[in-house]
Design a protein around this motif. Structure first.
Motif, PDB file in Angstrom:
ATOM      1  N   THR A  71      22.361   8.949  19.499  1.00 52.39           N
ATOM      2  CA  THR A  71      21.919  10.323  19.748  1.00 52.39           C
ATOM      3  C   THR A  71      21.352  10.982  18.492  1.00 52.39           C
ATOM      4  O   THR A  71      20.606  11.954  18.595  1.00 52.39           O
ATOM      5  N   ASP A  72      21.684  10.476  17.312  1.00 60.50           N
ATOM      6  CA  ASP A  72      21.150  11.048  16.072  1.00 60.50           C
ATOM      7  C   ASP A  72      19.640  10.910  15.997  1.00 60.50           C
ATOM      8  O   ASP A  72      18.970  11.689  15.295  1.00 60.50           O
ATOM      9  N   TYR A  73      19.092   9.941  16.705  1.00 60.37           N
ATOM     10  CA  TYR A  73      17.649   9.711  16.656  1.00 60.37           C
ATOM     11  C   TYR A  73      16.878  10.621  17.615  1.00 60.37           C
ATOM     12  O   TYR A  73      15.656  10.587  17.650  1.00 60.37           O
ATOM     13  N   GLN A  74      17.600  11.445  18.325  1.00 63.88           N
ATOM     14  CA  GLN A  74      16.956  12.372  19.253  1.00 63.88           C
ATOM     15  C   GLN A  74      16.731  13.741  18.630  1.00 63.88           C
ATOM     16  O   GLN A  74      16.283  14.668  19.295  1.00 63.88           O
ATOM     17  N   THR A  75      17.041  13.878  17.338  1.00 62.29           N
ATOM     18  CA  THR A  75      16.829  15.123  16.624  1.00 62.29           C
ATOM     19  C   THR A  75      16.498  14.826  15.170  1.00 62.29           C
ATOM     20  O   THR A  75      16.963  13.820  14.610  1.00 62.29           O
ATOM     21  N   ALA A  77      13.080   1.579  20.089  1.00 59.40           N
ATOM     22  CA  ALA A  77      13.313   2.762  20.918  1.00 59.40           C
ATOM     23  C   ALA A  77      13.838   3.914  20.069  1.00 59.40           C
ATOM     24  O   ALA A  77      13.440   5.077  20.256  1.00 59.40           O
ATOM     25  N   ARG A  78      14.721   3.627  19.129  1.00 62.62           N
ATOM     26  CA  ARG A  78      15.235   4.667  18.237  1.00 62.62           C
ATOM     27  C   ARG A  78      14.117   5.242  17.369  1.00 62.62           C
ATOM     28  O   ARG A  78      14.066   6.451  17.115  1.00 62.62           O
ATOM     29  N   THR A  79      13.242   4.358  16.905  1.00 58.52           N
ATOM     30  CA  THR A  79      12.116   4.825  16.081  1.00 58.52           C
ATOM     31  C   THR A  79      11.244   5.786  16.862  1.00 58.52           C
ATOM     32  O   THR A  79      10.850   6.849  16.359  1.00 58.52           O
ATOM     33  N   ILE A  80      10.923   5.431  18.092  1.00 58.77           N
ATOM     34  CA  ILE A  80      10.081   6.301  18.924  1.00 58.77           C
ATOM     35  C   ILE A  80      10.772   7.631  19.179  1.00 58.77           C
ATOM     36  O   ILE A  80      10.138   8.698  19.163  1.00 58.77           O
ATOM     37  N   GLU A  81      12.088   7.595  19.384  1.00 57.97           N
ATOM     38  CA  GLU A  81      12.830   8.834  19.632  1.00 57.97           C
ATOM     39  C   GLU A  81      12.782   9.770  18.434  1.00 57.97           C
ATOM     40  O   GLU A  81      12.533  10.979  18.581  1.00 57.97           O
ATOM     41  N   ILE A  82      13.004   9.253  17.225  1.00 58.45           N
ATOM     42  CA  ILE A  82      13.014  10.135  16.060  1.00 58.45           C
ATOM     43  C   ILE A  82      11.604  10.605  15.731  1.00 58.45           C
ATOM     44  O   ILE A  82      11.409  11.753  15.300  1.00 58.45           O
ATOM     45  N   CYS A  83      10.611   9.761  15.943  1.00 56.15           N
ATOM     46  CA  CYS A  83       9.224  10.205  15.728  1.00 56.15           C
ATOM     47  C   CYS A  83       8.871  11.333  16.699  1.00 56.15           C
ATOM     48  O   CYS A  83       8.248  12.337  16.305  1.00 56.15           O
ATOM     49  N   SER A  84       9.279  11.193  17.941  1.00 58.01           N
ATOM     50  CA  SER A  84       9.006  12.225  18.947  1.00 58.01           C
ATOM     51  C   SER A  84       9.722  13.525  18.601  1.00 58.01           C
ATOM     52  O   SER A  84       9.159  14.621  18.704  1.00 58.01           O
ATOM     53  N   ALA A  85      10.985  13.408  18.170  1.00 53.94           N
ATOM     54  CA  ALA A  85      11.757  14.595  17.805  1.00 53.94           C
ATOM     55  C   ALA A  85      11.104  15.334  16.647  1.00 53.94           C
ATOM     56  O   ALA A  85      11.057  16.571  16.623  1.00 53.94           O
ATOM     57  N   ALA A  86      10.595  14.579  15.670  1.00 52.13           N
ATOM     58  CA  ALA A  86       9.933  15.203  14.523  1.00 52.13           C
ATOM     59  C   ALA A  86       8.646  15.900  14.947  1.00 52.13           C
ATOM     60  O   ALA A  86       8.381  17.048  14.564  1.00 52.13           O
ATOM     61  N   LYS A  87       7.858  15.226  15.752  1.00 51.62           N
ATOM     62  CA  LYS A  87       6.565  15.804  16.173  1.00 51.62           C
ATOM     63  C   LYS A  87       6.773  17.036  17.051  1.00 51.62           C
ATOM     64  O   LYS A  87       5.980  17.991  16.979  1.00 51.62           O
ATOM     65  N   THR A 120      12.125  -1.923  -6.190  1.00 49.95           N
ATOM     66  CA  THR A 120      12.189  -3.360  -5.951  1.00 49.95           C
ATOM     67  C   THR A 120      12.345  -3.590  -4.447  1.00 49.95           C
ATOM     68  O   THR A 120      12.676  -2.665  -3.702  1.00 49.95           O
ATOM     69  N   ALA A 121      12.107  -4.818  -4.010  1.00 56.02           N
ATOM     70  CA  ALA A 121      12.106  -5.105  -2.574  1.00 56.02           C
ATOM     71  C   ALA A 121      13.068  -6.231  -2.234  1.00 56.02           C
ATOM     72  O   ALA A 121      13.116  -7.251  -2.917  1.00 56.02           O
ATOM     73  N   SER A 122      13.837  -6.035  -1.137  1.00 59.31           N
ATOM     74  CA  SER A 122      14.727  -7.073  -0.600  1.00 59.31           C
ATOM     75  C   SER A 122      15.287  -6.577   0.725  1.00 59.31           C
ATOM     76  O   SER A 122      15.299  -5.377   0.997  1.00 59.31           O
ATOM     77  N   GLY A 123      15.743  -7.503   1.554  1.00 62.35           N
ATOM     78  CA  GLY A 123      16.429  -7.126   2.782  1.00 62.35           C
ATOM     79  C   GLY A 123      15.538  -7.094   4.009  1.00 62.35           C
ATOM     80  O   GLY A 123      14.346  -7.430   3.972  1.00 62.35           O
ATOM     81  N   ASN A 124      16.128  -6.662   5.119  1.00 61.12           N
ATOM     82  CA  ASN A 124      15.449  -6.572   6.406  1.00 61.12           C
ATOM     83  C   ASN A 124      14.676  -5.260   6.529  1.00 61.12           C
ATOM     84  O   ASN A 124      14.552  -4.508   5.563  1.00 61.12           O
ATOM     85  N   THR A 125      14.186  -4.964   7.736  1.00 57.43           N
ATOM     86  CA  THR A 125      13.356  -3.780   7.947  1.00 57.43           C
ATOM     87  C   THR A 125      13.950  -2.909   9.045  1.00 57.43           C
ATOM     88  O   THR A 125      14.103  -3.344  10.184  1.00 57.43           O
ATOM     89  N   SER A 126      14.283  -1.658   8.698  1.00 57.98           N
ATOM     90  CA  SER A 126      14.806  -0.680   9.661  1.00 57.98           C
ATOM     91  C   SER A 126      13.931   0.569   9.616  1.00 57.98           C
ATOM     92  O   SER A 126      14.249   1.550   8.934  1.00 57.98           O
ATOM     93  N   ILE A 127      12.824   0.523  10.336  1.00 54.88           N
ATOM     94  CA  ILE A 127      11.903   1.657  10.364  1.00 54.88           C
ATOM     95  C   ILE A 127      12.582   2.880  10.953  1.00 54.88           C
ATOM     96  O   ILE A 127      12.320   4.014  10.544  1.00 54.88           O
ATOM     97  N   ASP A 128      13.480   2.653  11.919  1.00 48.98           N
ATOM     98  CA  ASP A 128      14.163   3.774  12.564  1.00 48.98           C
ATOM     99  C   ASP A 128      15.002   4.572  11.573  1.00 48.98           C
ATOM    100  O   ASP A 128      14.966   5.809  11.565  1.00 48.98           O
ATOM    101  N   ILE A 129      15.740   3.883  10.698  1.00 46.52           N
ATOM    102  CA  ILE A 129      16.586   4.581   9.736  1.00 46.52           C
ATOM    103  C   ILE A 129      15.737   5.271   8.680  1.00 46.52           C
ATOM    104  O   ILE A 129      16.020   6.403   8.274  1.00 46.52           O
ATOM    105  N   GLY A 130      14.669   4.604   8.232  1.00 43.80           N
ATOM    106  CA  GLY A 130      13.777   5.233   7.268  1.00 43.80           C
ATOM    107  C   GLY A 130      13.162   6.509   7.813  1.00 43.80           C
ATOM    108  O   GLY A 130      13.133   7.545   7.135  1.00 43.80           O
ATOM    109  N   MET A 131      12.687   6.448   9.055  1.00 44.04           N
ATOM    110  CA  MET A 131      12.069   7.624   9.663  1.00 44.04           C
ATOM    111  C   MET A 131      13.088   8.719   9.905  1.00 44.04           C
ATOM    112  O   MET A 131      12.786   9.918   9.764  1.00 44.04           O
ATOM    113  N   LYS A 132      14.310   8.359  10.248  1.00 43.95           N
ATOM    114  CA  LYS A 132      15.366   9.363  10.452  1.00 43.95           C
ATOM    115  C   LYS A 132      15.573  10.177   9.183  1.00 43.95           C
ATOM    116  O   LYS A 132      15.647  11.418   9.228  1.00 43.95           O
ATOM    117  N   TRP A 133      15.673   9.504   8.054  1.00 40.67           N
ATOM    118  CA  TRP A 133      15.866  10.227   6.801  1.00 40.67           C
ATOM    119  C   TRP A 133      14.611  10.983   6.384  1.00 40.67           C
ATOM    120  O   TRP A 133      14.693  12.071   5.794  1.00 40.67           O
TER     121      TRP A 133
END
Length: 419
Positions: free
Chosen positions: A96-100, A352-362, A167-180
């Motif tokens: 639900t955090d990604y809905q706002t 789906a979380r990424t789309i939700e947070i992008c929509s909430a921001a817009k 520096t760069a390492s690790g996986n990719t979490s676009i949803d968490i980046g966009m949330k912050w």
């Protein structure tokens, strides 16, 4: 000959600008000189926006993201986090955090006895889900200073120095980046900024920021870039992120600086009500170190201590496998869907979380610019959906990353005159 007198003037309609620069620093950014090309492009963007906004009117935050987003020791102090460990500082958001765009930082002064009434966020475990090593070499939540959020800065030189150190390492979490990214232009952070000003961590001119969405004199922007697509995010299950573990360790001086030596460990089995001693290669009623004949003393490790000492896969391969065999070992490995320790989040859910947070921001009027930097089709399609419009989306390769950032900076300047 006709005379055509005319009078024109540019009216500045937007006075304040708040920007979140959300940068992918996953491991793939080391490929094809992507991180090398990103740094000068992002620094030029910083210079361009500072050149076009009056001093004190621009606040800019940098959010580097990979598997997780690190708040660092300082910024995390403005949030209530669970206390399983203090080795790294990442938050596990609920669906639900990604809905706002908002977050729930502390709303009472740091150290105030009246505090503790705000939301308590689950702290992400400090563990290595990627390698079978001792000690852990790549933790899920990066603890390095050059991978932490740089929040609410008005110092272009500090921002560029920070970008240079990434520096760069690790996986990719676009949803968490966009949330912050959305959170750091959301008014829910106003009290935090006020506290940062009081502590000398933010300019006094930033009082009242992030501005209310109803403030038409402020332009809010999130710029998010990735070279990939959402991949797996790891979280420790509740039974393995805190409290006493099944593993005991002898404190004999022989192993003080040798955590990879198995002889110091004993594993408890509740079904047998016994301990397996690796030094003795047998089950017995006491962990190695507790019998009078044993050197040292046996100390029960907490689960955070276990994961700070060894990766999940090392534990699976070296502790579990010799006792229970490969079938049980495989269920402990971090890449196993059936793992009792780490829980995988599939890419579809993260999209789906990424789309939700992008929509909430817009929906709040935040302008979202998205850059796909040599990204695969799945990642490009996700960013295209995330962006405020087709004109806010860029797909670039190589040195074109500089053109994308320059175009976004130019658009921000134009928006100040037309919004």
């Amino acid at each position: 000959t006709l005379t055509a007198p005319a009078l024109g003037a540019a009216e500045e309609r937007i006075g304040m600008v708040e920007i979140s620069l959300v940068l992918d620093v996953s491991g793939s950014m080391n490929s094809n000189s992507r991180l090398v090309n990103l740094k000068p492009a992002a620094k030029a963007f910083v210079d361009q926006v500072f050149d076009t906004v009056e001093p004190g009117h621009l606040s800019l935050s940098i959010i580097p993201y990979s598997t997780q987003v690190s708040l660092g020791t300082g910024f995390s102090g403005y949030f209530n986090l669970t206390d399983e460990h203090s080795l790294s500082h990442c938050i596990e958001f609920d669906r639900t955090d990604y809905q706002t765009a908002s977050v729930a930082p502390k709303t009472t002064p740091m150290g105030d006895p009246a505090g503790g009434t705000d939301r308590i966020y689950q702290r992400n475990g400090h563990f290595d889900p990627f390698n079978a090593v001792v000690p852990p070499s790549l933790t899920n939540c990066a603890a390095m200073t050059n991978r932490r959020i740089l929040p609410f800065s008005g110092d272009r030189d500090a921002l560029k120095t920070y970008i240079d150190a990434l520096t760069a390492s690790g996986n990719t979490s676009i949803d968490i980046g966009m949330k912050w990214g959305a959170a750091l232009v959301d008014p829910s952070m106003q009290y935090t900024v006020r506290q940062m000003i009081a502590g000398g961590e933010a300019p006094a001119a930033f009082d009242g920021r992030p501005a209310a969405y109803s403030d038409t004199t402020t332009l809010k922007v999130v710029v998010i870039m990735t070279d990939g697509e959402n991949t797996t995010e790891y979280r420790l299950r509740d039974d393995y992120d805190h409290g006493p573990s099944r593993l005991w360790r002898s404190n004999d001086a022989r192993w003080a600086n040798d955590p990879a030596n198995l002889d110091q460990y004993s594993l408890f089995d509740a079904d047998r009500n016994q301990y397996y001693s690796f030094d003795l290669a047998q089950w017995r009623d006491l962990p190695y170190g507790d019998d009078p004949a044993d050197p040292g003393d046996a100390v029960q490790m907490t689960w955070p201590e276990v994961w700070a000492t060894m990766s999940i896969d090392w534990f699976a391969n070296r502790i579990i496998s010799p006792i229970y065999g490969t079938t049980v070992r495989n269920t402990w490995r971090s890449d196993s869907v059936a793992s009792p320790v780490a829980n995988e989040y599939i890419r579809d859910d993260k999209d789906a979380r990424t789309i939700e947070i992008c929509s909430a921001a817009k929906e709040q009027g935040i302008k979202v610019f998205a850059i796909g930097f040599e990204a695969p089709t799945r990642g490009l399609n996700l960013l295209r959906t995330c962006a405020s419009s087709p004109a806010h989306f860029y797909s670039v390769t190589g040195l074109q990353i500089a053109d994308a950032f320059a175009g976004i900076a130019s658009s921000i300047s134009k928006l100040r005159l037309t919004e």
